[in-house]
Scaffold this active site. Structure first.
Site, PDB file in Angstrom:
ATOM      1  N   SER A 173       0.817  -1.214   0.000  1.00 45.68           N
ATOM      2  CA  SER A 173       0.000   0.000   0.000  1.00 45.68           C
ATOM      3  C   SER A 173       0.849   1.262   0.000  1.00 45.68           C
ATOM      4  O   SER A 173       2.050   1.234   0.273  1.00 45.68           O
ATOM      5  CB  SER A 173      -0.928   0.004   1.221  1.00 45.68           C
ATOM      6  OG  SER A 173      -0.194   0.278   2.394  1.00 45.68           O
ATOM      7  N   CYS A 174       0.189   2.379  -0.277  1.00 46.64           N
ATOM      8  CA  CYS A 174       0.871   3.669  -0.326  1.00 46.64           C
ATOM      9  C   CYS A 174       0.891   4.352   1.034  1.00 46.64           C
ATOM     10  O   CYS A 174       0.942   5.580   1.117  1.00 46.64           O
ATOM     11  CB  CYS A 174       0.189   4.572  -1.356  1.00 46.64           C
ATOM     12  SG  CYS A 174       0.361   3.992  -3.048  1.00 46.64           S
ATOM     13  N   ASP A 175       0.843   3.579   2.097  1.00 40.71           N
ATOM     14  CA  ASP A 175       0.934   4.107   3.452  1.00 40.71           C
ATOM     15  C   ASP A 175       2.303   3.772   4.009  1.00 40.71           C
ATOM     16  O   ASP A 175       2.712   2.605   4.021  1.00 40.71           O
ATOM     17  CB  ASP A 175      -0.164   3.482   4.321  1.00 40.71           C
ATOM     18  CG  ASP A 175      -0.333   4.203   5.650  1.00 40.71           C
ATOM     19  OD1 ASP A 175       0.683   4.418   6.329  1.00 40.71           O
ATOM     20  OD2 ASP A 175      -1.476   4.521   6.015  1.00 40.71           O
TER      21      ASP A 175
END
Length: 389
Positions: A336-338
Site C-alpha cells: 500500500s501507499c501508506d
C-alpha cells in the site's frame, strides 16, 4: 502437570505438507489464506485433552470462517463472541445459545437485547454502565467481571483497554446483584501468544486474590474464565498444546476451588497453525548503492491481513523458492501507499539474495488474526481471500 520444551512436538511446529501441496498445485490471483480444517480439529482435540474439565469457548474473532465454526460445533466446542455478527454466525450454523458467551465488555444496547432474545445468558462486563445496560436489556443474565491484570510477558499484551481493578470488580458484583443479574465469576486475559505456561502464575495469583475477596464479601462465585493466550509456533519453541494447557490447568487447580466452572477461550492456539498464506514478491530494491538492507515488497501487508506485525510483535516465517541459497537481511513491507505499511524493519528478516519480483512466498502459521483483520480494500487492493480444505 509441568510443561517443558521437551514436550514440544515438531508435528505441531509447522503446518502439514497438505497445505504446501495444495498451494503448489494452484494459482492465486491475489494473496490467499489456505486453511486445513483437519489441523483445526487436531489442535482442538489437543487443547481439550490438556484443559480437561474446562469448556473451550473458541474466540471467533481469531478466524470466523464458517467452515471452522461448523467443524467446531460438530466437535462440541463452545464460542466466545465479540459482536452481534459473530453471534449470528454461530447461531446460523447451528450452535446452541447456551454454548455462546458475549465476551466483549463494550456492547451496543441493541446487540445486548438481540443476544438476550436469542437465548444467550452469559455476558462480560467491566464497567458500571455496562452492568446497567445488561440489566435493562438482558434481565436475569449471568455476568462475569473482567479483571485488569498486569502484563505477563506475552508477545501481544492485552492490558489497559479491558478489565477493572479489585475494588471496582467487587462494586460491580454488588451492582449486578442489586439489579437482578447473577454475578457468576471473573475473567481475565493473560495476553495473546504467551509462549510459556509459567508466565500465567503471577496473573493467576492476582485473580485468585480478587476471587477470595469476592467470597469474603458474600458472593458465591462459580465461574472462572481464563481467556486465551494459548500460543502458536512462530519460530520459537513452545510446548505441545496438550502439555501447555495441562500446565495452565494445574496452576488453576492450585489456586481456585474444586468443582467450579472453567472457561477457556483459545483463538490463536486453535487456528494459527492450520493456515498458510500464498503471497507474491512485487519488488526487491535498495534505496542506495551502499544500502545495507534490501527492501522486499509483498502483495500483502498490514492492511491486508498482517496487522499483527505491528510493533513487530508476531514474527511470521517465510518459505521461498530459493530456500537453501545464500541469504541476507531485508526490510519487509506491504504494497500500500501508506508509509506505516512496513512489516519488519527494526529486526530485518533474512531472505534469499536471489529473491525477485514474481516469486511466490508462503507465510506459515497465519490461520489466526489475518483474514479477520484484512481491510475491505484499502488502496483498492482486494481483501485477503480464504480457501478452506
Amino acid at each position: 502437570m509441568t510443561a517443558t520444551y521437551a514436550d514440544f512436538s515438531a508435528s505441531f511446529a509447522v503446518p502439514s505438507a497438505r497445505l504446501e501441496g495444495f498451494i503448489a498445485a494452484h494459482q492465486f490471483e491475489r494473496p490467499t489464506l489456505v486453511i486445513d480444517l483437519d489441523r483445526v480439529e487436531t489442535q482442538y482435540r489437543a487443547l481439550a485433552t490438556g484443559l480437561g474439565p474446562a469448556a473451550i469457548h473458541y474466540a471467533v474473532k481469531a478466524n470466523p470462517a464458517p467452515e471452522i465454526i461448523d467443524r467446531l460445533i460438530a466437535l462440541g466446542s463452545h464460542f466466545d463472541a465479540a459482536s452481534r455478527g459473530e453471534i449470528e454466525l454461530c447461531l446460523g450454523l447451528g450452535a446452541h445459545p447456551d454454548t455462546i458467551s458475549f465476551g466483549n465488555t463494550v456492547k451496543r444496547v441493541s446487540d445486548i437485547a438481540f443476544a438476550h432474545r436469542a437465548g444467550i445468558t452469559l455476558f462480560a462486563a467491566d464497567a458500571s454502565e455496562e452492568i446497567e445496560k445488561i440489566a435493562a436489556h438482558a434481565p436475569g443474565a449471568e455476568v462475569y467481571i473482567r479483571l485488569l491484570v498486569e502484563a505477563s510477558g506475552a508477545d501481544w499484551p492485552l492490558t489497559r483497554k479491558f478489565g477493572t481493578t479489585r475494588d471496582t470488580a467487587l462494586r460491580l458484583m454488588a451492582q449486578a446483584r442489586d439489579l437482578g443479574l447473577r454475578p457468576a465469576g471473573l475473567s481475565f486475559h493473560v495476553g495473546s501468544q504467551t509462549r510459556d505456561p509459567a508466565m500465567w502464575g503471577a496473573t493467576l495469583d492476582q485473580v485468585a486474590a480478587v476471587w477470595q475477596a469476592a467470597e469474603e464479601a458474600g458472593f458465591a462465585l462459580d465461574l472462572l474464565n481464563i481467556g486465551g493466550g494459548f500460543p502458536a509456533f512462530y519460530g520459537e519453541a513452545i510446548p505441545h498444546p496438550t502439555a501447555y494447557a495441562g500446565a495452565v490447568m494445574a496452576q488453576v487447580a492450585q489456586r481456585f476451588p474444586e468443582g467450579i466452572r472453567i472457561m477457556a477461550e483459545p483463538g490463536r492456539g486453535m487456528v494459527a497453525e492450520a493456515g498458510m498464506i500464498a503471497a507474491e514478491v512485487l519488488l526487491v530494491a535498495r534505496k542506495s548503492e551502499d544500502d545495507l538492507h534490501r527492501w522486499v515488497y509483498l502483495d500483502i501487508g498490514k492492511f491486508s491481513g498482517l496487522a499483527e506485525t505491528m510493533d513487530e510483535a508476531i514474527r511470521y516465517q517465510f518459505v521461498t523458492p530459493h530456500d537453501g541459497e545464500a541469504t541476507g537481511p531485508c526490510i519487509l513491507a506491504g504494497p500500500s501507499c501508506d508509509s506505516a505499511d512496513v512489516l519488519y524493519e527494526k529486526r530485518p528478516v533474512a531472505l534469499p539474495m536471489a529473491l525477485k519480483s514474481g516469486d511466490r512466498v508462503l507465510i506459515r502459521n497465519c490461520g489466526a488474526y489475518t483474514s479477520s483483520y484484512s481491510s475491505v480494500g484499502f488502496n483498492g487492493f482486494p481483501p485477503l481471500d480464504v480457501v478452506v480444505i
